[in-house]
Every structure is written in structure tokens, then in C-alpha cells.
Design an enzyme around this catalytic site. Structure first.
Site, PDB file in Angstrom:
ATOM      1  N   ASP A   2     -10.040   3.576   0.191  1.00 53.78           N
ATOM      2  CA  ASP A   2      -9.461   4.435   1.012  1.00 53.78           C
ATOM      3  C   ASP A   2     -10.447   5.840   1.464  1.00 53.78           C
ATOM      4  OD1 ASP A   2      -7.832   6.517   1.214  1.00 53.78           O
ATOM      5  OD2 ASP A   2      -6.371   6.132  -0.620  1.00 53.78           O
ATOM      6  N   GLY A  48      -6.813  -4.224  -8.832  1.00 54.18           N
ATOM      7  CA  GLY A  48      -6.008  -4.881  -8.098  1.00 54.18           C
ATOM      8  C   GLY A  48      -6.727  -5.926  -6.860  1.00 54.18           C
ATOM      9  N   ARG A  96       2.388  -5.374  -7.598  1.00 54.45           N
ATOM     10  CA  ARG A  96       1.372  -6.860  -7.255  1.00 54.45           C
ATOM     11  C   ARG A  96       1.365  -7.589  -7.035  1.00 54.45           C
ATOM     12  NH1 ARG A  96      -3.435  -3.503  -8.725  1.00 54.45           N
ATOM     13  NH2 ARG A  96      -3.082  -1.610 -10.797  1.00 54.45           N
ATOM     14  N   PHE A 120       0.317   4.847   2.031  1.00 58.80           N
ATOM     15  CA  PHE A 120       0.092   4.736   0.921  1.00 58.80           C
ATOM     16  C   PHE A 120       0.789   2.592   0.823  1.00 58.80           C
ATOM     17  CE2 PHE A 120       2.064   3.471  -3.235  1.00 58.80           C
ATOM     18  CZ  PHE A 120       0.259   3.743  -3.939  1.00 58.80           C
ATOM     19  N   VAL A 121      -0.006   1.986   0.769  1.00 58.70           N
ATOM     20  CA  VAL A 121       0.666   0.303   0.393  1.00 58.70           C
ATOM     21  C   VAL A 121       1.030  -0.132  -0.331  1.00 58.70           C
ATOM     22  CG1 VAL A 121      -0.040  -0.139   2.911  1.00 58.70           C
ATOM     23  CG2 VAL A 121      -1.528  -0.394   1.002  1.00 58.70           C
ATOM     24  N   ASP A 156     -10.365  -4.539  -3.547  1.00 57.25           N
ATOM     25  CA  ASP A 156      -8.096  -5.134  -2.759  1.00 57.25           C
ATOM     26  C   ASP A 156      -8.506  -3.791  -1.717  1.00 57.25           C
ATOM     27  OD1 ASP A 156      -8.896  -3.002  -4.339  1.00 57.25           O
ATOM     28  OD2 ASP A 156      -6.635  -3.165  -5.020  1.00 57.25           O
ATOM     29  N   ASP A 171      -0.916  -1.473  -6.034  1.00 58.01           N
ATOM     30  CA  ASP A 171       0.331  -0.999  -7.303  1.00 58.01           C
ATOM     31  C   ASP A 171       1.272   0.129  -6.309  1.00 58.01           C
ATOM     32  OD1 ASP A 171      -1.601  -0.124  -8.590  1.00 58.01           O
ATOM     33  OD2 ASP A 171      -0.440   0.163  -9.767  1.00 58.01           O
TER      34      ASP A 171
HETATM   35  P1  IMP Z   1     -10.987   5.783  -3.050  1.00 62.23           P
HETATM   36  O1  IMP Z   1     -10.028   6.534  -2.543  1.00 62.23           O
HETATM   37  O2  IMP Z   1     -11.791   4.350  -1.634  1.00 62.23           O
HETATM   38  O3  IMP Z   1     -11.112   5.883  -3.793  1.00 62.23           O
HETATM   39  O4  IMP Z   1     -10.141   4.279  -4.123  1.00 62.23           O
HETATM   40  C1  IMP Z   1      -9.760   4.650  -4.832  1.00 62.23           C
HETATM   41  C2  IMP Z   1      -8.069   3.585  -5.487  1.00 62.23           C
HETATM   42  O5  IMP Z   1      -6.903   3.980  -4.858  1.00 62.23           O
HETATM   43  C3  IMP Z   1      -8.762   2.341  -5.189  1.00 62.23           C
HETATM   44  O6  IMP Z   1      -9.146   1.186  -5.161  1.00 62.23           O
HETATM   45  C4  IMP Z   1      -7.074   1.626  -5.142  1.00 62.23           C
HETATM   46  O7  IMP Z   1      -6.949   1.584  -6.676  1.00 62.23           O
HETATM   47  C5  IMP Z   1      -5.836   3.026  -5.418  1.00 62.23           C
HETATM   48  N1  IMP Z   1      -5.686   2.842  -4.105  1.00 62.23           N
HETATM   49  C6  IMP Z   1      -6.114   3.754  -2.772  1.00 62.23           C
HETATM   50  N2  IMP Z   1      -5.005   3.078  -1.381  1.00 62.23           N
HETATM   51  C7  IMP Z   1      -3.967   3.359  -2.195  1.00 62.23           C
HETATM   52  C8  IMP Z   1      -2.600   2.460  -1.507  1.00 62.23           C
HETATM   53  O8  IMP Z   1      -2.386   2.315  -0.410  1.00 62.23           O
HETATM   54  N3  IMP Z   1      -1.931   1.966  -2.558  1.00 62.23           N
HETATM   55  C9  IMP Z   1      -2.361   1.400  -3.905  1.00 62.23           C
HETATM   56  N4  IMP Z   1      -3.172   2.168  -4.436  1.00 62.23           N
HETATM   57  C10 IMP Z   1      -4.508   2.286  -3.858  1.00 62.23           C
HETATM   58 MG    MG Z   2      -8.568  -1.074  -6.377  1.00 64.43          MG
END
Ligand code: IMP
Ligand code: MG
Length: 179
Positions: A106, A48, A168, A155-156, A103, A162
């Protein structure tokens, strides 16, 4: 508002390319100031962050290096939770000043584990440059040292982010249209 389709879902614009550029510029100014004379090593997390990393690094004016790592998903045997393992770290990072380039944060679960894994390589320091942050979804407590834009819990896609591998390439960031 005009919507676009990515795979099978509709998205609307959330952050346009000029706002993205301004946010990246602001981060770069801070990093250039803080890392003068420290020869930082940027570690960008694939996939990402490749777009953000490419933009950020070209605004860095001090001597620096960049490398790319990946977090592979696999199912742990003792747990149903998805554990992500660090792969592709070729650089010797012992004693280096690292700036992790991501990037999006979440829940923060992915990065939290990654930051723990990095410690055993004994870097001199670790800071985090993250372009987008879903503050409301965040479950951890690590600090984001350089933050681009805080976004709502939608969600973005776009700017490297992606949906099932699609989107992307979009220069702007789009949020999903809730149905
Ligand atoms: P985490 O929840 O911070 O562990 O995020 C895990 C991964 O989920 C991120 O590195 C992104 O690859 C993906 N992700 C989380 N939210 C989004 C979103 O809104 N769009 C696209 N990918 C996301
Ligand atoms: Mg990522």
C-alpha cells in the site's frame, strides 16, 4: 452488482479467482526462469500472504525452500509512528537468495523497513514478489520484482487480505463499496 458483507461493511467483487490464478501463474513462470540453479528461499510475511504463498509455491518447479516471518507492531517510545519489528526468522539467511512474498503493498512503509532490517543478515540477494500493489498510495521507491496485479487505492479483502481479521478465506478479492 451483488455485494457481500464482511464484518460490518459491504464489498463487491474486484478480481475473481481465475484472474488471480492466471496472475500467480505468470509470476511463477518468471521466478522459475530467473532462479534456476539458485536454490531460492521464499520468505512469506504473515498473516496476509499465507494464501498467495501457498498458491505461488505450488507453481514453483525448481528446488526451493519457504519460511514464514511476522512483523509485529509496537509503539516506539520516541515516536508515535507504528514501528514494525521482524520476528520469527529462524533460518540462516546469510548468503541466500531471498524472495520476499507479500500480499499487498500500500504505502510501502512496512516493507521498506523490513527490507532495511533484512540487510544486516547479509543475504546474497533480495527480491520481492507481491501479489497486489496500490500504486497511487505508494510512498517509497523500492522495486517490486514480481508483481501480480496493480489495484486502485480502494480497501480490499479476500485471498488472505483482511478487514479486522475477517475475509481472508474468500477465494476472490473484493473491494469496499464506498457509501
Ligand atoms: P503498507 O501501507 O504498504 O505499509 O501496508 C501495510 C499493511 O496494511 C499491509 O501489509 C496489509 O496488511 C495492510 N493493508 C493495506 N491495504 C490493505 C487493504 O486494502 N486491505 C487489507 N489490508 C491492507
Ligand atoms: Mg501484509
Amino acid at each position: 452488482m451483488a455485494t457481500i458483507k464482511v464484518k460490518d461493511k459491504d464489498f463487491e467483487i474486484s478480481i475473481d479467482a481465475s484472474a488471480i490464478d492466471a496472475a500467480v501463474q505468470k509470476m511463477a513462470v518468471e521466478i522459475n526462469r530467473d532462479y534456476e540453479g539458485r536454490n531460492p528461499l521464499f520468505l512469506a510475511i504473515l498473516n496476509g500472504s499465507f494464501v498467495f504463498a501457498a498458491d505461488l509455491i505450488r507453481k514453483i518447479t525448481i528446488p526451493c525452500q519457504i519460511s514464514f516471518v511476522k512483523l509485529s507492531s509496537y509503539s516506539g517510545t520516541a515516536s508515535t509512528e507504528n514501528i514494525k519489528e521482524l520476528i520469527g526468522l529462524n533460518e540462516d539467511i546469510k548468503g541466500r537468495h531471498l524472495i520476499i512474498v507479500e500480499d499487498i503493498v500500500d504505502t510501502g512503509l512496512t516493507l521498506d523497513k523490513f527490507l532495511q532490517d533484512l540487510k544486516k543478515f547479509e543475504p546474497a540477494s533480495v527480491k520481492l514478489a507481491c501479489f497486489t500493489f496500490k500504486k497511487e498510495a505508494f510512498k517509497k521507491s523500492f522495486r517490486i520484482d514480481y508483481l501480480g496485479i496493480t489495484i486502485p487505492n480502494d480497501f480490499v479483502v479476500g485471498y488472505g487480505l483482511d478487514y479486522d481479521g475477517y475475509g481472508r478465506n474468500l477465494p476472490d478479492i473484493y473491494k469496499i463499496v464506498s457509501s
